[in-house]
Design an enzyme around this catalytic site. Structure first.
Site, PDB file in Angstrom:
ATOM      1  N   CYS A  26      52.416  43.773  43.541  1.00  0.00           N
ATOM      2  CA  CYS A  26      52.369  42.419  44.077  1.00  0.00           C
ATOM      3  C   CYS A  26      53.531  42.096  45.002  1.00  0.00           C
ATOM      4  O   CYS A  26      53.558  41.022  45.607  1.00  0.00           O
ATOM      5  CB  CYS A  26      52.299  41.417  42.925  1.00  0.00           C
ATOM      6  SG  CYS A  26      50.663  41.388  42.144  1.00  0.00           S
TER       7      CYS A  26
ATOM      8  N   LYS B 101      52.243  41.454  48.633  1.00  0.00           N
ATOM      9  CA  LYS B 101      51.531  40.248  49.028  1.00  0.00           C
ATOM     10  C   LYS B 101      52.195  39.579  50.229  1.00  0.00           C
ATOM     11  O   LYS B 101      53.408  39.672  50.415  1.00  0.00           O
ATOM     12  CB  LYS B 101      51.526  39.242  47.871  1.00  0.00           C
ATOM     13  CG  LYS B 101      50.482  39.485  46.800  1.00  0.00           C
ATOM     14  CD  LYS B 101      50.451  38.316  45.843  1.00  0.00           C
ATOM     15  CE  LYS B 101      49.304  38.433  44.849  1.00  0.00           C
ATOM     16  NZ  LYS B 101      49.254  37.259  43.939  1.00  0.00           N
TER      17      LYS B 101
ATOM     18  N   ASP C 290      41.479  41.533  43.934  1.00  0.00           N
ATOM     19  CA  ASP C 290      42.897  41.866  44.057  1.00  0.00           C
ATOM     20  C   ASP C 290      43.049  43.370  44.260  1.00  0.00           C
ATOM     21  O   ASP C 290      42.396  44.161  43.567  1.00  0.00           O
ATOM     22  CB  ASP C 290      43.663  41.440  42.798  1.00  0.00           C
ATOM     23  CG  ASP C 290      45.090  41.013  43.111  1.00  0.00           C
ATOM     24  OD1 ASP C 290      45.731  41.705  43.934  1.00  0.00           O
ATOM     25  OD2 ASP C 290      45.567  40.020  42.538  1.00  0.00           O
TER      26      ASP C 290
ATOM     27  N   ASP D 136      43.119  37.676  36.548  1.00  0.00           N
ATOM     28  CA  ASP D 136      42.719  36.383  37.112  1.00  0.00           C
ATOM     29  C   ASP D 136      41.587  35.738  36.315  1.00  0.00           C
ATOM     30  O   ASP D 136      41.510  34.514  36.214  1.00  0.00           O
ATOM     31  CB  ASP D 136      42.285  36.556  38.567  1.00  0.00           C
ATOM     32  CG  ASP D 136      43.450  36.845  39.490  1.00  0.00           C
ATOM     33  OD1 ASP D 136      44.590  36.506  39.130  1.00  0.00           O
ATOM     34  OD2 ASP D 136      43.221  37.411  40.571  1.00  0.00           O
TER      35      ASP D 136
ATOM     36  N   GLY E 199      31.425  49.863  44.175  1.00  0.00           N
ATOM     37  CA  GLY E 199      32.616  49.571  44.940  1.00  0.00           C
ATOM     38  C   GLY E 199      32.470  49.947  46.399  1.00  0.00           C
ATOM     39  O   GLY E 199      31.367  50.235  46.886  1.00  0.00           O
ATOM     40  N   HIS E 200      33.604  49.976  47.099  1.00  0.00           N
ATOM     41  CA  HIS E 200      33.618  50.287  48.524  1.00  0.00           C
ATOM     42  C   HIS E 200      34.918  50.998  48.856  1.00  0.00           C
ATOM     43  O   HIS E 200      35.978  50.683  48.306  1.00  0.00           O
ATOM     44  CB  HIS E 200      33.497  48.999  49.355  1.00  0.00           C
ATOM     45  CG  HIS E 200      33.415  49.236  50.832  1.00  0.00           C
ATOM     46  ND1 HIS E 200      32.312  49.814  51.428  1.00  0.00           N
ATOM     47  CD2 HIS E 200      34.299  48.992  51.825  1.00  0.00           C
ATOM     48  CE1 HIS E 200      32.526  49.898  52.737  1.00  0.00           C
ATOM     49  NE2 HIS E 200      33.732  49.412  52.999  1.00  0.00           N
ATOM     50  N   SER E 201      34.838  51.977  49.758  1.00  0.00           N
ATOM     51  CA  SER E 201      36.028  52.740  50.147  1.00  0.00           C
ATOM     52  C   SER E 201      36.093  52.857  51.667  1.00  0.00           C
ATOM     53  O   SER E 201      35.064  52.878  52.351  1.00  0.00           O
ATOM     54  CB  SER E 201      35.995  54.135  49.522  1.00  0.00           C
ATOM     55  OG  SER E 201      34.891  54.871  50.009  1.00  0.00           O
TER      56      SER E 201
ATOM     57  N   ASP F 244      48.424  33.176  35.992  1.00  0.00           N
ATOM     58  CA  ASP F 244      49.137  34.425  35.706  1.00  0.00           C
ATOM     59  C   ASP F 244      50.254  34.581  36.728  1.00  0.00           C
ATOM     60  O   ASP F 244      50.147  34.167  37.879  1.00  0.00           O
ATOM     61  CB  ASP F 244      48.218  35.643  35.651  1.00  0.00           C
ATOM     62  CG  ASP F 244      47.481  35.914  36.958  1.00  0.00           C
ATOM     63  OD1 ASP F 244      47.366  35.000  37.787  1.00  0.00           O
ATOM     64  OD2 ASP F 244      47.023  37.048  37.139  1.00  0.00           O
TER      65      ASP F 244
END
Length: 342
Positions: A14, A17, A64, A87, A134-136, A222
């Site tokens: 994080c 970010k 995320d 989350d 998912g996706h890549s 969080d």
């Protein structure tokens, strides 16, 4: 000409970010979306979106992902997944499905990617959810995370900005993982400190959420990239103030030593700059200030509970074994200002 080697861990989590100031500048320009079933959107920087489907079911949706903050791909996958899943728990929801998000260099060993995905999948399974796809994309650096969908009763959503004066503030995980990971990247973190950071980051907030369910929290978030103070500032929403006690902060002990040695992150300094004028420190050691601005990866829940329930609620969280504590309370004085005292 020799190609530059691909480095797995350059510093991520994080800390990668965008700063809260830059992000707020962009989001405030987006047009509002109006729909009576949209219970929570992006208007007050909550942890996930909530959309009402029926009188009894609302969908909780989040996303995320980030670069690695540890060298072990399997542990990185666990941490990234735990962080994304968090989350849902911050809203009071239950995890149902997840989708992988992957950025990966084509020239890197695919076994590394396999270990990342394995770590993430195991955390989704632990959460009681289903990894559904998912996706890549090919990228110059590794990034991984999840898009997660959960459910909740529309009347039981925990928003981040509904705290009330008099509430006690409970933090369910120790602070300092950003500082410890920074120290680790330059070879200064002890094995003990890094083990404590990994144990915290890989622990699902599912357990703290379940422990707090019998109580009546007014608000929850969080603690991640904006640090404890940044996320508490969002909770106060300019309506309330807060007083924190720095001696009560649960933390990884070595993090204070590393902060005193200026093993800090640029993200923490962005957090400090963003909160200028909103935090008042009273005789607070420098290392403790840095701990409060430190971006947390897969950090704990920050929960605002009625004062009369605080001790019992804390005992329920303490039974989980991670560092936690009652770190302060919400006030009706000086709205939007956080006072940090001994």
């Amino acid at each position: 000409m020799n190609e530059q080697p691909i480095v797995f861990c350059k510093g991520g989590g994080c800390t990668a970010k965008l700063g809260p100031g830059a992000l707020a500048h962009v989001l405030e320009k987006l047009p509002p979306f109006t729909d009576p079933n949209l219970l929570v959107g992006f208007d007050h920087s909550d942890d996930a979106a909530v959309y009402k489907l029926t009188d009894d079911i609302a969908m909780v949706q989040t996303l995320d992902f980030f670069p690695p903050m540890v060298e072990d791909p399997y542990i990185f996958g666990q941490i990234a997944a735990a962080n994304a899943l968090s989350d849902i728990y911050a809203m009071g929801g239950t995890v149902k499905t997840a989708l992988n998000i992957v950025c990966f260099p084509e020239k890197m060993d695919l076994n590394i990617l396999g270990r990342i995905l394995q770590g993430g999948a195991e955390k989704v399974r632990e959460a009681g959810g289903i990894l559904a796809g998912g996706h890549s994309i090919a990228d110059s650096d590794v990034k991984y995370g999840l898009s997660v969908t959960g459910i909740i009763h529309p009347d039981k959503v925990l928003e981040n900005n509904a705290c009330q004066p008099g509430d006690a503030l409970i933090l369910t995980k120790p602070l300092g993982v950003g500082i410890v990971c920074t120290a680790s990247r330059v070879g200064q973190a002890s094995e003990e400190a890094m083990a404590a950071a990994i144990a915290s980051m890989t622990t699902l907030n599912k357990y703290a959420s379940e422990a707090l369910a019998p109580f009546e929290p007014h608000a929850c978030t969080d603690v991640t990239g904006f640090g404890l103070l940044g996320h508490l500032n969002e909770m106060l929403a300019g309506r309330c103030g807060a007083q924190l006690h720095w001696k009560a902060l649960p933390h990884i002990p070595q993090a204070l030593e590393y902060a005193d040695e200026f093993l800090l992150t640029a993200a923490a300094q962005r957090n400090r700059n963003h909160l200028e004028g909103k935090v008042e420190f009273e005789a607070t050691p420098f290392a403790l200030e840095e701990l409060l601005f430190d971006p947390q990866t897969s950090g704990g829940l920050l929960v605002s509970v009625p004062a009369e329930q605080a001790e019992e609620a804390l005992a329920a969280v303490q039974a989980l074994g991670l560092g936690c504590g009652i770190i302060g309370h919400v006030t009706d004085a000086h709205p939007g200002v956080i006072r940090v005292t001994e």
